[in-house]
Design a protein around this motif. Structure first.
Motif, PDB file in Angstrom:
ATOM      1  N   GLY A  55      -1.299  15.848  -5.476  1.00  0.00           N
ATOM      2  CA  GLY A  55      -1.233  15.861  -6.702  1.00  0.00           C
ATOM      3  C   GLY A  55      -2.568  15.624  -7.435  1.00  0.00           C
ATOM      4  O   GLY A  55      -2.663  15.349  -8.592  1.00  0.00           O
ATOM      5  N   ASN A  56      -3.799  15.685  -6.568  1.00  0.00           N
ATOM      6  CA  ASN A  56      -4.821  15.570  -7.404  1.00  0.00           C
ATOM      7  C   ASN A  56      -5.311  16.554  -8.173  1.00  0.00           C
ATOM      8  O   ASN A  56      -6.430  16.694  -8.659  1.00  0.00           O
ATOM      9  CB  ASN A  56      -5.985  14.949  -6.160  1.00  0.00           C
ATOM     10  CG  ASN A  56      -5.692  13.524  -5.998  1.00  0.00           C
ATOM     11  OD1 ASN A  56      -5.646  12.497  -6.875  1.00  0.00           O
ATOM     12  ND2 ASN A  56      -5.583  13.267  -4.716  1.00  0.00           N
ATOM     13  N   PHE A  57      -4.500  17.604  -7.858  1.00  0.00           N
ATOM     14  CA  PHE A  57      -4.836  19.007  -8.587  1.00  0.00           C
ATOM     15  C   PHE A  57      -3.648  19.533  -9.373  1.00  0.00           C
ATOM     16  O   PHE A  57      -2.479  18.891  -9.228  1.00  0.00           O
ATOM     17  CB  PHE A  57      -5.291  20.131  -7.540  1.00  0.00           C
ATOM     18  CG  PHE A  57      -6.355  19.695  -6.548  1.00  0.00           C
ATOM     19  CD1 PHE A  57      -7.628  19.803  -6.984  1.00  0.00           C
ATOM     20  CD2 PHE A  57      -6.133  19.007  -5.270  1.00  0.00           C
ATOM     21  CE1 PHE A  57      -8.894  19.251  -6.334  1.00  0.00           C
ATOM     22  CE2 PHE A  57      -7.194  18.878  -4.481  1.00  0.00           C
ATOM     23  CZ  PHE A  57      -8.267  18.951  -5.098  1.00  0.00           C
ATOM     24  N   LEU A  58      -3.826  20.323 -10.257  1.00  0.00           N
ATOM     25  CA  LEU A  58      -2.862  20.760 -10.851  1.00  0.00           C
ATOM     26  C   LEU A  58      -1.748  21.694 -10.271  1.00  0.00           C
ATOM     27  O   LEU A  58      -1.924  22.368  -9.107  1.00  0.00           O
ATOM     28  CB  LEU A  58      -3.219  22.015 -11.980  1.00  0.00           C
ATOM     29  CG  LEU A  58      -2.241  22.806 -13.048  1.00  0.00           C
ATOM     30  CD1 LEU A  58      -1.564  21.808 -13.817  1.00  0.00           C
ATOM     31  CD2 LEU A  58      -2.772  23.906 -13.579  1.00  0.00           C
ATOM     32  N   THR A  59      -0.604  21.264 -10.288  1.00  0.00           N
ATOM     33  CA  THR A  59       0.607  21.678  -9.301  1.00  0.00           C
ATOM     34  C   THR A  59       1.349  22.542 -10.262  1.00  0.00           C
ATOM     35  O   THR A  59       1.739  22.421 -11.626  1.00  0.00           O
ATOM     36  CB  THR A  59       1.453  20.743  -8.657  1.00  0.00           C
ATOM     37  OG1 THR A  59       2.140  20.040  -9.831  1.00  0.00           O
ATOM     38  CG2 THR A  59       0.471  20.092  -7.872  1.00  0.00           C
ATOM     39  N   THR A  60       2.039  23.632  -9.819  1.00  0.00           N
ATOM     40  CA  THR A  60       3.110  24.564 -10.437  1.00  0.00           C
ATOM     41  C   THR A  60       4.529  24.415  -9.614  1.00  0.00           C
ATOM     42  O   THR A  60       4.467  24.837  -8.271  1.00  0.00           O
ATOM     43  CB  THR A  60       2.669  26.019 -10.348  1.00  0.00           C
ATOM     44  OG1 THR A  60       1.507  26.014 -11.135  1.00  0.00           O
ATOM     45  CG2 THR A  60       3.800  26.848 -11.091  1.00  0.00           C
ATOM     46  N   ALA A  61       5.532  24.225 -10.341  1.00  0.00           N
ATOM     47  CA  ALA A  61       6.970  24.070  -9.593  1.00  0.00           C
ATOM     48  C   ALA A  61       7.565  25.485 -10.001  1.00  0.00           C
ATOM     49  O   ALA A  61       7.536  25.485 -11.386  1.00  0.00           O
ATOM     50  CB  ALA A  61       7.574  22.929  -9.974  1.00  0.00           C
TER      51      ALA A  61
ATOM     52  N   PRO B 293       1.070  -1.219  -0.032  1.00  0.00           N
ATOM     53  CA  PRO B 293       0.022   0.090  -0.039  1.00  0.00           C
ATOM     54  C   PRO B 293       0.941   1.196   0.088  1.00  0.00           C
ATOM     55  O   PRO B 293       2.058   1.322   0.459  1.00  0.00           O
ATOM     56  CB  PRO B 293      -0.900  -0.114   1.297  1.00  0.00           C
ATOM     57  CG  PRO B 293      -0.119  -0.972   2.216  1.00  0.00           C
ATOM     58  CD  PRO B 293       0.902  -1.818   1.301  1.00  0.00           C
ATOM     59  N   PRO B 294       0.411   2.276  -0.646  1.00  0.00           N
ATOM     60  CA  PRO B 294       1.234   3.726  -0.660  1.00  0.00           C
ATOM     61  C   PRO B 294       1.088   3.999   0.853  1.00  0.00           C
ATOM     62  O   PRO B 294       0.706   3.790   1.542  1.00  0.00           O
ATOM     63  CB  PRO B 294       0.391   4.488  -1.454  1.00  0.00           C
ATOM     64  CG  PRO B 294      -1.235   4.022  -1.286  1.00  0.00           C
ATOM     65  CD  PRO B 294      -1.071   2.499  -1.139  1.00  0.00           C
ATOM     66  N   PRO B 295       2.523   4.663   1.105  1.00  0.00           N
ATOM     67  CA  PRO B 295       2.519   5.386   2.519  1.00  0.00           C
ATOM     68  C   PRO B 295       1.960   6.637   2.714  1.00  0.00           C
ATOM     69  O   PRO B 295       1.363   6.841   3.946  1.00  0.00           O
ATOM     70  CB  PRO B 295       4.125   5.854   2.558  1.00  0.00           C
ATOM     71  CG  PRO B 295       4.346   6.258   1.002  1.00  0.00           C
ATOM     72  CD  PRO B 295       3.608   5.072   0.121  1.00  0.00           C
ATOM     73  N   CYS B 296       1.288   7.253   1.679  1.00  0.00           N
ATOM     74  CA  CYS B 296       0.300   8.130   1.948  1.00  0.00           C
ATOM     75  C   CYS B 296      -0.362   8.513   0.336  1.00  0.00           C
ATOM     76  O   CYS B 296       0.130   7.857  -0.484  1.00  0.00           O
ATOM     77  CB  CYS B 296       1.086   9.493   2.205  1.00  0.00           C
ATOM     78  SG  CYS B 296       2.357  10.232   1.198  1.00  0.00           S
ATOM     79  N   GLN B 297      -1.442   9.141   0.360  1.00  0.00           N
ATOM     80  CA  GLN B 297      -2.130   9.537  -0.887  1.00  0.00           C
ATOM     81  C   GLN B 297      -2.576  10.731  -1.009  1.00  0.00           C
ATOM     82  O   GLN B 297      -3.365  11.266  -0.038  1.00  0.00           O
ATOM     83  CB  GLN B 297      -3.044   8.484  -1.315  1.00  0.00           C
ATOM     84  CG  GLN B 297      -2.527   7.200  -1.903  1.00  0.00           C
ATOM     85  CD  GLN B 297      -3.641   6.349  -2.445  1.00  0.00           C
ATOM     86  OE1 GLN B 297      -4.817   6.073  -1.797  1.00  0.00           O
ATOM     87  NE2 GLN B 297      -3.529   5.953  -3.637  1.00  0.00           N
ATOM     88  N   GLY B 298      -2.300  11.540  -2.097  1.00  0.00           N
ATOM     89  CA  GLY B 298      -2.990  13.008  -2.181  1.00  0.00           C
ATOM     90  C   GLY B 298      -2.775  13.942  -0.939  1.00  0.00           C
ATOM     91  O   GLY B 298      -1.513  13.958  -0.676  1.00  0.00           O
ATOM     92  N   ALA B 299      -3.772  14.381  -0.195  1.00  0.00           N
ATOM     93  CA  ALA B 299      -3.385  15.468   0.656  1.00  0.00           C
ATOM     94  C   ALA B 299      -2.759  14.874   1.918  1.00  0.00           C
ATOM     95  O   ALA B 299      -1.948  15.398   2.780  1.00  0.00           O
ATOM     96  CB  ALA B 299      -5.208  15.747   1.148  1.00  0.00           C
ATOM     97  N   GLU B 300      -2.738  13.441   2.309  1.00  0.00           N
ATOM     98  CA  GLU B 300      -1.845  12.809   3.278  1.00  0.00           C
ATOM     99  C   GLU B 300      -0.437  12.873   3.077  1.00  0.00           C
ATOM    100  O   GLU B 300       0.099  13.042   4.107  1.00  0.00           O
ATOM    101  CB  GLU B 300      -2.516  11.163   3.102  1.00  0.00           C
ATOM    102  CG  GLU B 300      -3.922  10.976   3.589  1.00  0.00           C
ATOM    103  CD  GLU B 300      -4.028   9.338   3.212  1.00  0.00           C
ATOM    104  OE1 GLU B 300      -3.035   8.759   3.027  1.00  0.00           O
ATOM    105  OE2 GLU B 300      -4.935   9.060   3.524  1.00  0.00           O
ATOM    106  N   CYS B 301      -0.267  13.255   1.820  1.00  0.00           N
ATOM    107  CA  CYS B 301       1.324  13.216   1.617  1.00  0.00           C
ATOM    108  C   CYS B 301       1.796  14.725   1.752  1.00  0.00           C
ATOM    109  O   CYS B 301       3.027  14.858   1.810  1.00  0.00           O
ATOM    110  CB  CYS B 301       1.628  13.010   0.054  1.00  0.00           C
ATOM    111  SG  CYS B 301       1.145  11.153  -0.229  1.00  0.00           S
TER     112      CYS B 301
END
Length: 183
Positions: free
Chosen positions: A159-165, A50-58
């Protein structure tokens, strides 16, 4: 009668020796191997991690200590990159490195990474568009990293939304260049 028993004992003991030799060979016959192969194939199950976290949890977690940054059979790590030039995002001047916006499919999280070929003063930021989520390197989002160890990276955002780096580069002591990349 004793003679008859002796004659029976010798053939019986011979038969037992032959069976002891042939019995393992019978078990290793092609039919036995096929049966063993079939039963062993049925018992092998792929293991799901299982993932260590997902989406907002990360949010705020390091991508490499959580394994979100490691590609595997369960995790595709993709990236969008832009070159960093001393003359600005359109090029010109000297090419000095790249800014990456990474995404983990398993963790559904993004983070920014910078590789520079020289120790310029740099600040890295990743943010979720339309939200207040933001992670920076250095962590305070106002100072610049002047070290020589690259890559440098931010912690993760949802990462469930558009991100800008974005990478802000300070040349000769003041902000002189900024490059950004969306994913």
């Amino acid at each position: 009668m004793l003679f008859l028993k002796r004659h029976l004992i010798i053939p019986l003991s011979f038969l037992l020796v032959v069976l002891a030799i042939l019995f393992p060979a019978l078990l290793s016959s092609p039919a036995a191997h096929a049966q063993a192969r079939t039963s062993s194939n049925q018992s092998v199950q792929p293991h799901y991690y299982p993932p260590p976290c997902q989406g907002a949890e990360c949010y705020g977690d390091d991508p490499y200590t959580t394994t979100c940054g490691k590609s595997s059979a369960n995790n595709s790590v993709t990236l969008t990159a832009v070159d960093i030039w001393t003359g600005g995002p359109q090029g010109g001047g000297t090419w000095i490195g790249q800014l990456y916006n990474y995404y983990s499919t398993l963790c559904q999280a993004n983070w920014a990474v910078v590789w520079l070929n020289a120790p310029y003063a740099i600040s890295i930021r990743i943010s979720t568009v339309g939200s207040s989520e933001r992670q920076c390197y250095p962590e305070n989002c106002t100072s610049y990293y002047t070290g020589k160890a690259f890559p440098a990276w931010t912690n993760m955002v949802d990462g469930n939304f558009l991100t800008t780096a974005c990478a802000s580069l300070a040349i000769w002591g003041s902000l002189s260049r900024q490059v950004c990349v969306n994913q």
